[in-house]
Motif scaffolding. Sequence first.
Motif, short mmCIF file in Angstrom:
data_model
loop_
_atom_site.label_atom_id
_atom_site.label_comp_id
_atom_site.label_asym_id
_atom_site.label_seq_id
_atom_site.Cartn_x
_atom_site.Cartn_y
_atom_site.Cartn_z
N ARG A 1 22.80 0.24 -13.58
CA ARG A 1 23.23 -0.29 -14.87
C ARG A 1 24.55 0.38 -15.27
NH1 ARG A 1 18.97 -2.63 -17.94
NH2 ARG A 1 16.87 -2.20 -17.14
N ALA A 2 25.36 -0.36 -15.98
CA ALA A 2 26.59 0.18 -16.56
C ALA A 2 26.87 -0.59 -17.83
CB ALA A 2 27.76 0.07 -15.58
N GLY B 1 25.12 -5.36 -14.75
CA GLY B 1 24.17 -5.08 -13.68
C GLY B 1 24.86 -5.08 -12.34
N LEU B 2 24.68 -4.01 -11.57
CA LEU B 2 25.25 -3.88 -10.23
C LEU B 2 24.10 -3.96 -9.24
CD1 LEU B 2 27.67 -0.87 -10.91
CD2 LEU B 2 28.13 -3.33 -11.16
N ILE B 3 24.05 -5.06 -8.50
CA ILE B 3 22.91 -5.37 -7.63
C ILE B 3 23.45 -5.84 -6.28
CG2 ILE B 3 20.82 -6.77 -7.39
CD1 ILE B 3 21.11 -7.27 -10.50
N PHE B 4 22.89 -5.31 -5.20
CA PHE B 4 23.26 -5.73 -3.85
C PHE B 4 22.14 -6.64 -3.36
CE2 PHE B 4 24.61 -4.28 0.63
CZ PHE B 4 25.62 -5.23 0.66
N PRO C 1 30.85 7.11 -16.25
CA PRO C 1 29.93 7.82 -17.13
C PRO C 1 28.78 6.97 -17.66
CG PRO C 1 32.20 8.40 -17.65
CD PRO C 1 32.25 7.26 -16.68
N SER C 2 28.93 5.65 -17.64
CA SER C 2 27.86 4.78 -18.15
C SER C 2 26.83 4.43 -17.07
CB SER C 2 28.46 3.50 -18.73
OG SER C 2 28.92 2.63 -17.69
N LEU C 3 27.08 4.81 -15.83
CA LEU C 3 26.18 4.43 -14.74
C LEU C 3 24.82 5.10 -14.87
CD1 LEU C 3 28.28 4.51 -11.43
CD2 LEU C 3 27.13 2.54 -12.42
N SER C 4 23.77 4.33 -14.64
CA SER C 4 22.43 4.88 -14.53
C SER C 4 21.67 4.11 -13.46
CB SER C 4 21.69 4.83 -15.87
OG SER C 4 21.51 3.49 -16.29
N GLU C 5 20.91 4.82 -12.66
CA GLU C 5 20.15 4.18 -11.58
C GLU C 5 19.01 3.36 -12.17
OE1 GLU C 5 17.42 5.62 -7.84
OE2 GLU C 5 19.33 6.68 -8.18
N ALA C 6 18.73 2.23 -11.54
CA ALA C 6 17.67 1.33 -12.01
C ALA C 6 16.99 0.70 -10.81
CB ALA C 6 18.24 0.26 -12.92
N THR C 7 15.82 0.14 -11.05
CA THR C 7 15.10 -0.59 -10.02
C THR C 7 15.21 -2.08 -10.32
OG1 THR C 7 13.53 1.22 -9.66
CG2 THR C 7 12.88 -0.97 -8.91
N PHE C 8 15.79 -2.80 -9.38
CA PHE C 8 15.90 -4.25 -9.54
C PHE C 8 14.71 -4.91 -8.86
CE2 PHE C 8 17.30 -8.38 -7.81
CZ PHE C 8 17.50 -9.04 -9.01
N LYS C 9 14.07 -5.82 -9.57
CA LYS C 9 12.90 -6.52 -9.06
C LYS C 9 13.28 -7.95 -8.71
CE LYS C 9 9.97 -3.71 -12.07
NZ LYS C 9 9.01 -3.71 -13.21
N HIS D 1 25.12 -11.15 2.13
CA HIS D 1 25.06 -9.87 1.42
C HIS D 1 26.15 -9.92 0.34
CE1 HIS D 1 22.77 -8.81 4.91
NE2 HIS D 1 22.72 -7.53 4.66
N PHE D 2 25.75 -9.88 -0.91
CA PHE D 2 26.73 -9.99 -1.99
C PHE D 2 26.54 -8.89 -3.01
CE2 PHE D 2 27.84 -14.08 -0.37
CZ PHE D 2 29.05 -14.43 -0.96
N GLN D 3 27.63 -8.15 -3.25
CA GLN D 3 27.64 -7.16 -4.32
C GLN D 3 27.86 -7.87 -5.64
OE1 GLN D 3 27.11 -3.62 -4.48
NE2 GLN D 3 26.97 -4.39 -6.56
N LEU D 4 26.82 -7.91 -6.45
CA LEU D 4 26.89 -8.60 -7.72
C LEU D 4 27.36 -7.64 -8.81
CD1 LEU D 4 26.25 -11.24 -9.25
CD2 LEU D 4 23.91 -10.40 -9.55
N VAL D 5 28.33 -8.09 -9.61
CA VAL D 5 28.77 -7.39 -10.82
C VAL D 5 28.53 -8.38 -11.96
CG1 VAL D 5 30.67 -6.16 -11.94
CG2 VAL D 5 30.54 -6.22 -9.44
N TYR D 6 27.37 -8.24 -12.60
CA TYR D 6 26.88 -9.32 -13.46
C TYR D 6 26.85 -8.92 -14.92
CZ TYR D 6 23.75 -12.74 -15.56
OH TYR D 6 23.21 -13.69 -16.38
N THR D 7 27.37 -9.82 -15.76
CA THR D 7 27.21 -9.73 -17.21
C THR D 7 26.58 -11.04 -17.69
OG1 THR D 7 29.43 -10.60 -17.61
CG2 THR D 7 29.19 -8.20 -17.50
#
Length: 265
Positions: A97-98, A45-48, A79-87, A25-31
């Motif tokens: 997203r941030a 992108g913030l993806i678990f 303030p830049s956070l927005s919910e997204a669906t990761f596929k 289980h990895f919390q990804l903080v990706y650019t």
Amino acid sequence: MKNLTSLCAAGALSICLAPNLAQAHFQLVYTPETMVEKPGDVPVGLIFWHPFENGHAMDMPRPEQVFALSHGRRIDLGPSLSEATFKGAQNEAVAWRASVPVRKMGDYVLVTVAAPYYEQSEDLYIQQFAKSYLNLGQLPSDWADPVGLATEIVPLDKPYNIPAGGTFTGRVLSQGKPVVGAEIEVEYLAATPDLESFSAGPATTEPLPGGALVVTSDENGYFTYGVPRAGVWGFAALGTGPARTHEGKALSQDAVIWIRAWDMK
């Protein structure tokens, strides 16, 4: 492992019986890039996820904190956070997203303090404190400084230009103190996320047989890993945070760091 023993003592018998505690289980903080050439707003992108095998993605609650550090100054990315669906290849999941405003030359330490996630199969909560790095103009500044998180991995090698075939050394801290004998899982970003479509690309390799790659920290909290190939690598020190329970269940607070390795030409 000492951290596993501590969790067992907290009454988490199910963890003691599960050899793959919070495995992969990895919390990804990706650019998309770790070194940028000009100022601008960089997407994050913030993806678990289970990125090594392009595996199952978990629904990620809204993070407790998302911020960047640059020249010692904290930049709130909330303030830049927005919910997204990761596929992903196996399923879709809630992600976020941030964006980080990159203006001044130097390092940008990107930090996500995730909200506790309940892992039903192991009957425990997982909370990860994750860091990744950006740099503008190849001028180093903040990369070696501790952030002051409940638990974190502090790099001893500049984390955004590790040579493939070289090594990476980090130090595991809990409340600012070194963690002896921490179990550290190693992850490779085999499937690269596309932040426009918010989907996973094809996996470029597969996990090795034998389960998760694991190293342990020494008596001063240090560990070293030989980085075999270019790409994005993650390290998660499991159960190294001070909290042991959440809402009546066992809690694993993990320190996560992401680094970038490059082939030498």
